[in-house]
Design a protein around this motif. Structure first.
Motif, PDB file in Angstrom:
ATOM      1  N   ALA A 144       0.695  -1.101   0.171  1.00 44.81           N
ATOM      2  CA  ALA A 144       0.062   0.084  -0.091  1.00 44.81           C
ATOM      3  C   ALA A 144       1.004   1.278  -0.083  1.00 44.81           C
ATOM      4  CB  ALA A 144      -0.709   0.095   1.264  1.00 44.81           C
ATOM      5  N   VAL A 145       1.876   1.338   0.673  1.00 45.15           N
ATOM      6  CA  VAL A 145       2.824   2.406   0.865  1.00 45.15           C
ATOM      7  C   VAL A 145       3.400   2.631  -0.718  1.00 45.15           C
ATOM      8  CG1 VAL A 145       5.070   3.214   1.547  1.00 45.15           C
ATOM      9  CG2 VAL A 145       3.555   2.066   3.291  1.00 45.15           C
ATOM     10  N   LYS A 146       4.023   1.607  -1.091  1.00 49.83           N
ATOM     11  CA  LYS A 146       4.820   1.669  -2.412  1.00 49.83           C
ATOM     12  C   LYS A 146       3.431   2.140  -3.538  1.00 49.83           C
ATOM     13  CE  LYS A 146       7.597  -0.875  -5.698  1.00 49.83           C
ATOM     14  NZ  LYS A 146       8.283  -1.866  -5.977  1.00 49.83           N
ATOM     15  N   SER A 147       2.500   1.650  -3.642  1.00 49.48           N
ATOM     16  CA  SER A 147       1.415   1.765  -4.501  1.00 49.48           C
ATOM     17  C   SER A 147       0.940   3.200  -4.381  1.00 49.48           C
ATOM     18  CB  SER A 147       0.133   0.916  -4.435  1.00 49.48           C
ATOM     19  OG  SER A 147       0.660  -0.496  -4.690  1.00 49.48           O
ATOM     20  N   ALA A 148       1.056   3.621  -3.326  1.00 46.10           N
ATOM     21  CA  ALA A 148       0.536   5.141  -3.090  1.00 46.10           C
ATOM     22  C   ALA A 148       1.736   6.014  -3.420  1.00 46.10           C
ATOM     23  CB  ALA A 148       0.122   5.278  -1.517  1.00 46.10           C
ATOM     24  N   GLY A 149       2.984   5.974  -3.901  1.00 47.04           N
ATOM     25  CA  GLY A 149       3.763   6.798  -4.294  1.00 47.04           C
ATOM     26  C   GLY A 149       4.753   7.057  -3.272  1.00 47.04           C
ATOM     27  N   LEU A 150       4.874   6.527  -2.213  1.00 48.22           N
ATOM     28  CA  LEU A 150       5.373   6.788  -0.675  1.00 48.22           C
ATOM     29  C   LEU A 150       6.720   5.922  -0.525  1.00 48.22           C
ATOM     30  CD1 LEU A 150       2.408   7.440   1.593  1.00 48.22           C
ATOM     31  CD2 LEU A 150       3.840   9.230   0.578  1.00 48.22           C
ATOM     32  N   GLU A 151       7.511   6.254   0.119  1.00 42.32           N
ATOM     33  CA  GLU A 151       8.472   5.306   0.604  1.00 42.32           C
ATOM     34  C   GLU A 151       9.066   5.448   2.050  1.00 42.32           C
ATOM     35  OE1 GLU A 151      12.953   7.310  -0.692  1.00 42.32           O
ATOM     36  OE2 GLU A 151      11.512   6.363  -2.051  1.00 42.32           O
ATOM     37  N   ILE A 152       9.516   4.628   2.667  1.00 41.98           N
ATOM     38  CA  ILE A 152       9.984   4.512   4.038  1.00 41.98           C
ATOM     39  C   ILE A 152      11.388   5.282   4.036  1.00 41.98           C
ATOM     40  CG2 ILE A 152      10.407   3.413   6.123  1.00 41.98           C
ATOM     41  CD1 ILE A 152       7.995   1.532   5.382  1.00 41.98           C
ATOM     42  N   GLU A 153      11.532   6.261   4.828  1.00 41.24           N
ATOM     43  CA  GLU A 153      12.846   6.890   4.908  1.00 41.24           C
ATOM     44  C   GLU A 153      13.675   6.471   6.101  1.00 41.24           C
ATOM     45  OE1 GLU A 153      14.654  11.573   4.332  1.00 41.24           O
ATOM     46  OE2 GLU A 153      12.475  10.887   5.158  1.00 41.24           O
ATOM     47  N   GLN A 154      12.898   6.272   7.229  1.00 44.42           N
ATOM     48  CA  GLN A 154      13.520   5.796   8.681  1.00 44.42           C
ATOM     49  C   GLN A 154      12.543   5.094   9.311  1.00 44.42           C
ATOM     50  OE1 GLN A 154      15.287   9.443  10.103  1.00 44.42           O
ATOM     51  NE2 GLN A 154      16.342   8.632  11.725  1.00 44.42           N
ATOM     52  N   SER A 155      12.999   4.298  10.386  1.00 42.73           N
ATOM     53  CA  SER A 155      12.019   3.627  11.110  1.00 42.73           C
ATOM     54  C   SER A 155      12.762   3.686  12.835  1.00 42.73           C
ATOM     55  CB  SER A 155      12.049   2.247  10.910  1.00 42.73           C
ATOM     56  OG  SER A 155      12.988   1.603  11.237  1.00 42.73           O
ATOM     57  N   SER A 156      11.694   3.597  13.715  1.00 46.06           N
ATOM     58  CA  SER A 156      11.960   3.508  15.161  1.00 46.06           C
ATOM     59  C   SER A 156      10.880   2.826  15.668  1.00 46.06           C
ATOM     60  CB  SER A 156      12.081   4.940  15.673  1.00 46.06           C
ATOM     61  OG  SER A 156      12.505   4.813  16.944  1.00 46.06           O
ATOM     62  N   PHE A 157      10.733   2.578  17.069  1.00 49.01           N
ATOM     63  CA  PHE A 157       9.352   1.898  17.455  1.00 49.01           C
ATOM     64  C   PHE A 157       9.142   2.861  18.987  1.00 49.01           C
ATOM     65  CE2 PHE A 157      13.089  -0.537  19.275  1.00 49.01           C
ATOM     66  CZ  PHE A 157      12.889  -0.626  20.741  1.00 49.01           C
ATOM     67  N   LEU A 158       8.101   2.597  19.472  1.00 47.47           N
ATOM     68  CA  LEU A 158       7.374   3.244  20.274  1.00 47.47           C
ATOM     69  C   LEU A 158       7.617   2.385  21.701  1.00 47.47           C
ATOM     70  CD1 LEU A 158       3.985   4.412  19.149  1.00 47.47           C
ATOM     71  CD2 LEU A 158       6.112   5.646  19.240  1.00 47.47           C
ATOM     72  N   ASP A 159       8.688   2.594  22.680  1.00 43.65           N
ATOM     73  CA  ASP A 159       8.951   1.969  23.631  1.00 43.65           C
ATOM     74  C   ASP A 159       7.604   2.021  24.724  1.00 43.65           C
ATOM     75  OD1 ASP A 159      10.153   0.597  25.514  1.00 43.65           O
ATOM     76  OD2 ASP A 159      11.636   2.071  26.025  1.00 43.65           O
ATOM     77  N   LYS A 160       6.602   1.329  24.634  1.00 47.81           N
ATOM     78  CA  LYS A 160       5.430   1.248  25.357  1.00 47.81           C
ATOM     79  C   LYS A 160       5.881   0.492  26.689  1.00 47.81           C
ATOM     80  CE  LYS A 160       2.676  -0.880  22.870  1.00 47.81           C
ATOM     81  NZ  LYS A 160       1.219  -1.280  22.059  1.00 47.81           N
ATOM     82  N   THR A 161       5.284   0.915  27.978  1.00 47.01           N
ATOM     83  CA  THR A 161       5.555   0.601  29.150  1.00 47.01           C
ATOM     84  C   THR A 161       4.285  -0.474  29.709  1.00 47.01           C
ATOM     85  OG1 THR A 161       4.398   2.429  30.169  1.00 47.01           O
ATOM     86  CG2 THR A 161       6.954   2.625  29.910  1.00 47.01           C
ATOM     87  N   GLN A 162       3.027  -0.445  28.951  1.00 48.26           N
ATOM     88  CA  GLN A 162       2.032  -1.237  29.262  1.00 48.26           C
ATOM     89  C   GLN A 162       1.399  -1.683  27.883  1.00 48.26           C
ATOM     90  OE1 GLN A 162      -0.971   0.764  31.736  1.00 48.26           O
ATOM     91  NE2 GLN A 162      -2.440  -0.610  31.039  1.00 48.26           N
ATOM     92  N   ALA A 163       1.384  -3.123  27.958  1.00 46.55           N
ATOM     93  CA  ALA A 163       0.902  -3.796  26.785  1.00 46.55           C
ATOM     94  C   ALA A 163      -0.602  -3.855  26.835  1.00 46.55           C
ATOM     95  CB  ALA A 163       1.655  -5.132  26.557  1.00 46.55           C
ATOM     96  N   SER A 164      -1.131  -4.283  25.584  1.00 46.23           N
ATOM     97  CA  SER A 164      -2.689  -4.615  25.544  1.00 46.23           C
ATOM     98  C   SER A 164      -3.047  -5.651  26.119  1.00 46.23           C
ATOM     99  CB  SER A 164      -3.170  -4.184  24.164  1.00 46.23           C
ATOM    100  OG  SER A 164      -2.647  -5.152  23.482  1.00 46.23           O
ATOM    101  N   PHE A 165      -4.180  -6.000  26.330  1.00 44.06           N
ATOM    102  CA  PHE A 165      -4.825  -7.589  26.511  1.00 44.06           C
ATOM    103  C   PHE A 165      -4.016  -8.467  25.574  1.00 44.06           C
ATOM    104  CE2 PHE A 165      -7.731 -10.911  25.616  1.00 44.06           C
ATOM    105  CZ  PHE A 165      -7.588 -11.481  27.090  1.00 44.06           C
TER     106      PHE A 165
END
Length: 597
Positions: A489-510
């Motif tokens: 979907a990202v590629k088909s929309a004419g976008l590209e991923i430049e960089q990544s990270s992640f959210l360091d969550k302290t509480q997980a969902s069920f």
């Protein structure tokens, strides 16, 4: 490179804690995966004051609230930015929010309507006082020594059917114990003395006349089992009595409904077992709490519009997690008694021991975080445009958006429209599910449908974004196929991923707590408009090896972080994700076993 572009890229170099907790987190029953305070740091790092922010899947409006907060950062926001080594440009921003969910849209509009915190506090105080006069007596109960008291909460119990003789067995009395609190795996029939596995026993049912539906229907047989109350500041608990049961029968007999029944539209979450007999909204409540909710909803409508909406939002924010039969108790290790907890988020689960909370007590506690939210937002100057329509077709002009922060639905992770109807059925309308971007058997939407809908939204994002617009996107999945769908979907929309990270969550969902395939920390991607194809100089196997080599993976949470990092590196390099989360965890276990040989 612009200063704002440098700031946002620097921010992506380190995992940012989602700073869950605080007023905004505590206000909503279905909180976002990243807090408004954290999003505000992204906004202030990627834009200048006065610029326009877009969220194509706004949920409860965290991005819009964050745009307002960027004018008046909290101390925690300032210290977090300093710790990350970035210098956001604080100041007023404007936001455009797209969200098809009617409850989420109502919540955002209400919370950002610039109601003064003082006026909110006055309205809540008046509301609670009137509510106590109106329905406070519904929670009357006597203490063990006979003094007058108030119910804090009550445990109800189901009845199980003995497969040998057909006798009905009270689950609370026979299937649990206290001190320590325990849920037994088997019970002994009091009639034939046969020992039966709880999981293999069916539930007892009963016929009753449903006054709202005006017909006799079948439901699970339940009764009051144990009551927790308070008298003159002293807490107590005791077994339910015939007097307590008589009061429930009185509430049922005297019930004269003045509303039409509201049908539950079941989908992927329906279970034939614990949802037996539940076809309409009122079936999710005890008769006491349904009558209380109906009375309080009508009472809220007597206030001026802004105060009325704020009071209704207060009711709904407490409703889904605390007012229904989905509230429950759990047994913690060596605890003397059961521990009260709320409904499981993202599902519509009803346990064998549903809990009936005192709604009035809960509202008083819930009101405080909302007051804090109104206080934080009341003097902000930014504007928020909220559109309760699909983002597959946006009305914004080409190249009119300066920054995008969005959190698309995660495939089949949570069917929000189905979950949120517990709240939306109190509102004038529910979400139009045909427009929900989701993988759903009930809606007959597969991965192809999901990809096509995502692509339409991403193309609109591309169209309305300026040429140098940064696009921050949170996404989470444990299956390689969903990541492939997202990447397509990202590629088909004419976008590209430049960089990544992640959210360091302290509480997980069920789901993250109970699932062996869960991912710890939602990956977050920085996208831009595509300029040219990427030259791939690394393969998927090397990425996984490098991630595992560079990061600790001794604990389960560390292994989950490794999967998030593996996903991010694959997406950055334009490489197809080949492994599900469980396959990566298996890879790590095999690697550790080889190292110990």
């Amino acid at each position: 490179m612009k200063k704002t572009e440098q700031s946002i890229k620097k921010l992506f170099m380190k995992p940012l804690s989602s700073t869950r907790g605080g007023a905004f987190y505590n206000a909503f029953p279905y909180p976002t995966k990243i807090s408004p305070e954290a999003i505000a740091i992204y906004i202030a790092s990627a834009t200048k004051p006065g610029e326009k922010i877009l969220d194509a899947f706004s949920g409860s409006g965290s991005t819009g609230i964050a745009a307002l907060l960027s004018e008046y950062p909290t101390k925690k926001m300032i210290t977090t930015a300093m710790a990350l080594g970035i210098k956001p440009t604080w100041g007023s921003r404007n936001a455009v929010l797209y969200e098809i969910g009617t409850y989420a849209t109502f919540a955002t509009r209400t919370l950002t309507n610039r109601l003064k915190a003082k006026d909110y506090s006055i309205a809540v105080k008046s509301f609670i006082e009137k509510a106590k006069e109106l329905v406070g007596g519904y929670y009357f109960a006597k203490s063990p020594n006979g003094s007058s008291g108030t119910i804090r909460y009550a445990i109800w119990t189901e009845f199980l059917v003995c497969p040998e003789c057909g006798a009905e067995i009270d689950y609370f009395t026979n299937g649990t114990s206290r001190n320590p609190a325990t849920f037994k795996k088997s019970v002994e029939c009091h009639h034939c003395r046969k020992t039966c596995s709880v999981d293999e026993m069916t539930f007892a049912t009963e016929e009753y006349y449903d006054k709202l539906l005006k017909r006799t229907i079948s439901r699970k047989k339940r009764k009051l089992a144990w009551i927790y109350g308070t008298s003159k500041g002293e807490n107590w608990d005791r077994a339910a009595t015939t007097e307590d049961e008589a009061f429930i029968r009185k509430l049922e007999n005297e019930f004269v409904p003045n509303e039409l029944p509201r049908e539950i539209k079941w989908g992927d979450l329906h279970r034939a077992g614990y949802h037996y007999g539940i076809t309409h909204l009122h079936h999710f409540y005890t008769i006491r709490n349904y009558r209380v909710m109906s009375a309080l909803w009508e009472l809220a409508g007597t206030y001026p519009e802004r105060e009325a909406d704020a009071l209704k939002l207060l009711l709904l924010s407490y409703n889904g997690a605390h007012c229904t039969l989905m509230t429950r108790v759990v047994a913690k290790h060596n605890a003397k008694d059961f521990v009260l907890t709320s409904a499981q988020s993202g599902v519509l689960y009803i346990s064998k021991l549903p809990v009936e909370k005192n709604i009035l007590l809960g509202l008083q506690r819930k009101a405080k975080p909302f007051e804090e939210c109104y206080k934080m937002l009341e003097n902000c100057h930014g504007t928020i445009e909220i559109r309760n329509v699909s983002s597959t077709k946006m009305i914004e002009l080409d190249k009119s958006i300066d920054f995008v922060f969005t959190d698309p639905p995660f495939g089949d992770y949570i069917p929000y429209a189905e979950v949120n109807q517990i709240n939306e059925l109190w509102l004038p309308k529910v979400t139009e599910r045909s427009e929900e971007v989701i993988i759903s058997n009930a809606q007959q939407k597969n991965e192809d449908n999901y990809r096509d809908m995502l692509t339409k939204v991403f193309r609109e994002i591309n169209r309305v974004a300026t040429d140098d617009c940064s696009i921050a996107m949170v996404f989470h999945a444990a299956k390689a196929s969903i990541w492939g769908t997202f990447a397509d979907a990202v590629k088909s929309a004419g976008l590209e991923i430049e960089q990544s990270s992640f959210l360091d969550k302290t509480q997980a969902s069920f789901k993250q707590v109970v699932s062996k395939t869960a991912v710890q920390g939602d990956p977050i991607f920085l996208l831009k408009k595509s300029e040219s194809g990427k030259t791939v100089i690394i393969n998927e196997e090397l990425i996984l090896r490098q991630v595992v080599a560079d990061n600790p993976h001794e604990t389960e949470i560390e292994q989950r972080h490794c999967y998030s990092l593996y996903i991010g590196k694959c997406m950055e390099n334009g490489i197809s994700v080949q492994r599900d989360a469980v396959q990566v965890y298996e890879y790590i276990r095999n690697l550790r076993e080889a190292e110990t040989l």
